[in-house]
Scaffold this motif. Structure first.
Motif, PDB file in Angstrom:
ATOM      1  N   UNK A  40     -25.436  25.692  39.444  1.00  0.00           N
ATOM      2  CA  UNK A  40     -24.601  25.205  40.337  1.00  0.00           C
ATOM      3  C   UNK A  40     -23.721  26.377  40.935  1.00  0.00           C
ATOM      4  N   UNK A  41     -23.034  27.214  39.957  1.00  0.00           N
ATOM      5  CA  UNK A  41     -22.401  28.366  40.281  1.00  0.00           C
ATOM      6  C   UNK A  41     -22.736  29.349  40.970  1.00  0.00           C
ATOM      7  N   UNK A  42     -24.318  29.703  40.622  1.00  0.00           N
ATOM      8  CA  UNK A  42     -24.872  30.733  41.324  1.00  0.00           C
ATOM      9  C   UNK A  42     -25.340  30.495  42.587  1.00  0.00           C
ATOM     10  N   UNK A  43     -25.353  28.968  43.008  1.00  0.00           N
ATOM     11  CA  UNK A  43     -26.021  28.547  44.248  1.00  0.00           C
ATOM     12  C   UNK A  43     -24.829  28.434  45.194  1.00  0.00           C
ATOM     13  N   UNK A  44     -23.734  27.822  44.679  1.00  0.00           N
ATOM     14  CA  UNK A  44     -22.692  27.357  45.581  1.00  0.00           C
ATOM     15  C   UNK A  44     -21.842  28.757  45.850  1.00  0.00           C
ATOM     16  N   UNK A  45     -21.087  28.793  46.881  1.00  0.00           N
ATOM     17  CA  UNK A  45     -20.333  29.672  47.486  1.00  0.00           C
ATOM     18  C   UNK A  45     -18.780  29.186  47.425  1.00  0.00           C
ATOM     19  N   UNK A  46     -18.659  27.899  47.291  1.00  0.00           N
ATOM     20  CA  UNK A  46     -17.249  27.076  47.130  1.00  0.00           C
ATOM     21  C   UNK A  46     -16.504  27.626  45.697  1.00  0.00           C
ATOM     22  N   UNK A  47     -15.131  27.774  46.061  1.00  0.00           N
ATOM     23  CA  UNK A  47     -14.488  27.987  44.693  1.00  0.00           C
ATOM     24  C   UNK A  47     -14.504  26.782  43.822  1.00  0.00           C
ATOM     25  N   UNK A  48     -13.983  25.547  44.634  1.00  0.00           N
ATOM     26  CA  UNK A  48     -14.036  24.007  44.094  1.00  0.00           C
ATOM     27  C   UNK A  48     -15.484  23.732  43.718  1.00  0.00           C
ATOM     28  N   UNK A  49     -15.619  23.302  42.556  1.00  0.00           N
ATOM     29  CA  UNK A  49     -17.063  22.713  42.570  1.00  0.00           C
ATOM     30  C   UNK A  49     -17.278  21.267  43.392  1.00  0.00           C
ATOM     31  N   UNK A  50     -18.569  21.235  43.811  1.00  0.00           N
ATOM     32  CA  UNK A  50     -18.852  20.003  44.631  1.00  0.00           C
ATOM     33  C   UNK A  50     -18.977  18.941  43.772  1.00  0.00           C
ATOM     34  N   UNK A  51     -19.458  19.018  42.418  1.00  0.00           N
ATOM     35  CA  UNK A  51     -19.458  17.779  41.498  1.00  0.00           C
ATOM     36  C   UNK A  51     -18.829  18.470  40.304  1.00  0.00           C
ATOM     37  N   UNK A  52     -17.994  17.658  39.406  1.00  0.00           N
ATOM     38  CA  UNK A  52     -17.440  18.183  38.432  1.00  0.00           C
ATOM     39  C   UNK A  52     -18.124  17.471  37.241  1.00  0.00           C
ATOM     40  N   UNK A  53     -18.564  18.446  36.248  1.00  0.00           N
ATOM     41  CA  UNK A  53     -19.241  18.004  35.067  1.00  0.00           C
ATOM     42  C   UNK A  53     -19.093  18.327  33.892  1.00  0.00           C
ATOM     43  N   UNK A  54     -19.051  17.716  32.812  1.00  0.00           N
ATOM     44  CA  UNK A  54     -18.742  17.945  31.643  1.00  0.00           C
ATOM     45  C   UNK A  54     -19.797  18.508  30.692  1.00  0.00           C
ATOM     46  N   UNK A  55     -20.845  19.005  31.151  1.00  0.00           N
ATOM     47  CA  UNK A  55     -21.995  19.427  30.545  1.00  0.00           C
ATOM     48  C   UNK A  55     -21.914  20.675  29.611  1.00  0.00           C
ATOM     49  N   UNK A  56     -21.161  21.821  30.491  1.00  0.00           N
ATOM     50  CA  UNK A  56     -20.772  22.716  29.493  1.00  0.00           C
ATOM     51  C   UNK A  56     -20.086  22.634  28.162  1.00  0.00           C
ATOM     52  N   UNK A  57     -19.130  21.814  28.322  1.00  0.00           N
ATOM     53  CA  UNK A  57     -18.288  21.288  27.155  1.00  0.00           C
ATOM     54  C   UNK A  57     -18.910  20.499  26.078  1.00  0.00           C
ATOM     55  N   UNK A  58     -20.078  19.573  26.659  1.00  0.00           N
ATOM     56  CA  UNK A  58     -21.013  19.028  25.625  1.00  0.00           C
ATOM     57  C   UNK A  58     -21.829  19.706  24.996  1.00  0.00           C
ATOM     58  N   UNK A  59     -22.182  21.206  25.805  1.00  0.00           N
ATOM     59  CA  UNK A  59     -23.268  21.971  25.211  1.00  0.00           C
ATOM     60  C   UNK A  59     -22.390  22.628  24.183  1.00  0.00           C
ATOM     61  N   UNK A  60     -21.462  22.943  24.085  1.00  0.00           N
ATOM     62  CA  UNK A  60     -20.511  23.755  23.034  1.00  0.00           C
ATOM     63  C   UNK A  60     -20.731  22.982  21.757  1.00  0.00           C
ATOM     64  N   UNK A  61     -20.907  21.609  21.672  1.00  0.00           N
ATOM     65  CA  UNK A  61     -21.055  21.225  20.349  1.00  0.00           C
ATOM     66  C   UNK A  61     -22.466  21.538  19.671  1.00  0.00           C
ATOM     67  N   UNK A  62     -23.411  22.207  20.372  1.00  0.00           N
ATOM     68  CA  UNK A  62     -24.599  22.361  19.972  1.00  0.00           C
ATOM     69  C   UNK A  62     -24.516  23.915  19.407  1.00  0.00           C
ATOM     70  N   UNK A  63     -23.480  24.692  19.757  1.00  0.00           N
ATOM     71  CA  UNK A  63     -23.186  25.937  19.332  1.00  0.00           C
ATOM     72  C   UNK A  63     -22.186  26.165  18.074  1.00  0.00           C
ATOM     73  N   UNK A  64     -22.160  27.245  17.643  1.00  0.00           N
ATOM     74  CA  UNK A  64     -21.177  27.636  16.429  1.00  0.00           C
ATOM     75  C   UNK A  64     -19.709  27.629  17.166  1.00  0.00           C
ATOM     76  N   UNK A  65     -19.406  27.333  18.214  1.00  0.00           N
ATOM     77  CA  UNK A  65     -18.311  27.475  18.819  1.00  0.00           C
ATOM     78  C   UNK A  65     -16.923  27.070  18.080  1.00  0.00           C
ATOM     79  N   UNK A  66     -17.105  26.047  17.461  1.00  0.00           N
ATOM     80  CA  UNK A  66     -15.953  25.445  16.713  1.00  0.00           C
ATOM     81  C   UNK A  66     -15.704  26.079  15.146  1.00  0.00           C
TER      82      UNK A  66
END
Length: 275
Positions: A40-66
């Motif tokens: 969405x970031x690469x396809x959109x030219x708008x600064x404000x997201x058209x649709x807000x999603x928590x997918x990135x934050x959920x994905x962090x639980x699958x990484x060693x981020x914590x």
């Protein structure tokens, strides 16, 4: 003239608000982009997201981020405790006593600040490797404490200079020893100065990348600045996860500043003025 005062006040407030927005624009864009996927970031030219999603934050639980976050807190708190403890004692000695040894120590602090830490990394690596400190948080704690020590020692000294010696002399007359006078009189009064030096030491240790990248190479030992680089591959970058990780990394320092900003201002001003 009185009628124009509110207008001037509102105009100044509006100007400061615009300046604050411009200065923090990169951070604002980072937070907004953390709520949209890389596609969405690469396809959109708008600064404000058209649709807000928590997918990135959920994905962090699958990484060693914590795990990275835990390592960063251990390293930052450890380096802060070590460096501030030494700086408080050193700063007090430099403030209250005058002799050749302390003068030499004071000069050495200036000399240490003249050399970049990069010059010492190879010798330190050769020292740490045989004793098993590579990929060990203790290695960067030692280096961070060493790097922080000159600046925060001088900052602590300047703050101790603002505390009247007459208070300690009165305590000595009342029967306290020098150590007891320091612990009961000087140390409680130096709370804002110690808080300010602790904040500077913590922020440096929490955000530092280069030293941690040299000494901490495994997933279990990496700190946040090194760990979130893993979202950047050779041929692609997971911008969504990178923005989410950077946003979460920013939160502890943001909360810290909200609660202790008065100590930063008070400690910095008091540390820069003697009298």
């Amino acid at each position: 003239m009185n009628e124009s005062t509110p207008l001037k006040r509102w105009s100044l407030s509006a100007l400061m608000f615009v300046i604050a927005i411009l200065l923090n624009l990169p951070i604002i864009l980072m937070v907004l982009n953390s709520f949209q996927t890389t596609e969405q970031m690469l396809l959109s030219r708008s600064v404000i997201p058209a649709v807000f999603s928590l997918e990135n934050y959920r994905g962090l639980t699958q990484t060693p981020f914590f795990q990275y976050f835990r390592n960063s807190m251990i390293v930052s708190l450890g380096a802060t405790v070590v460096s501030v403890s030494a700086a408080v004692l050193g700063g007090y000695a430099l403030s209250r006593y005058r002799n050749g040894l302390l003068q030499g120590y004071s000069t050495a602090l200036f000399a240490v600040q003249m050399f970049p830490i990069i010059l010492a990394l190879i010798p330190l690596f050769l020292i740490f490797q045989p004793i098993g400190l590579i990929n060990n948080p203790l290695s960067v704690i030692i280096v961070y404490a060493m790097v922080n020590l000159p600046f925060i020692t001088w900052m602590a000294r300047s703050y101790f200079d603002t505390i009247p010696r007459e208070l300690e002399e009165a305590a000595l007359i009342d029967g306290c020893g020098p150590i007891e006078a320091f612990l009961r009189i000087v140390l409680p009064l130096s709370g804002p100065g110690i808080a300010a030096t602790s904040i500077f030491a913590f922020l440096f240790s929490y955000n530092e990348f280069f030293v941690a990248n040299v000494f901490l190479r495994t997933t279990n030992s990496m700190t946040l600045p090194v760990g979130i680089r893993m979202f950047m591959d050779q041929f692609s970058t997971d911008w969504g996860s990178l923005m989410a990780a950077a946003t979460l990394m920013m939160l502890p320092t943001l909360v810290l500043f909200m609660f202790v900003q008065k100590f930063i201002a008070h400690g910095a001003v008091a540390g820069g003025v003697k009298g």
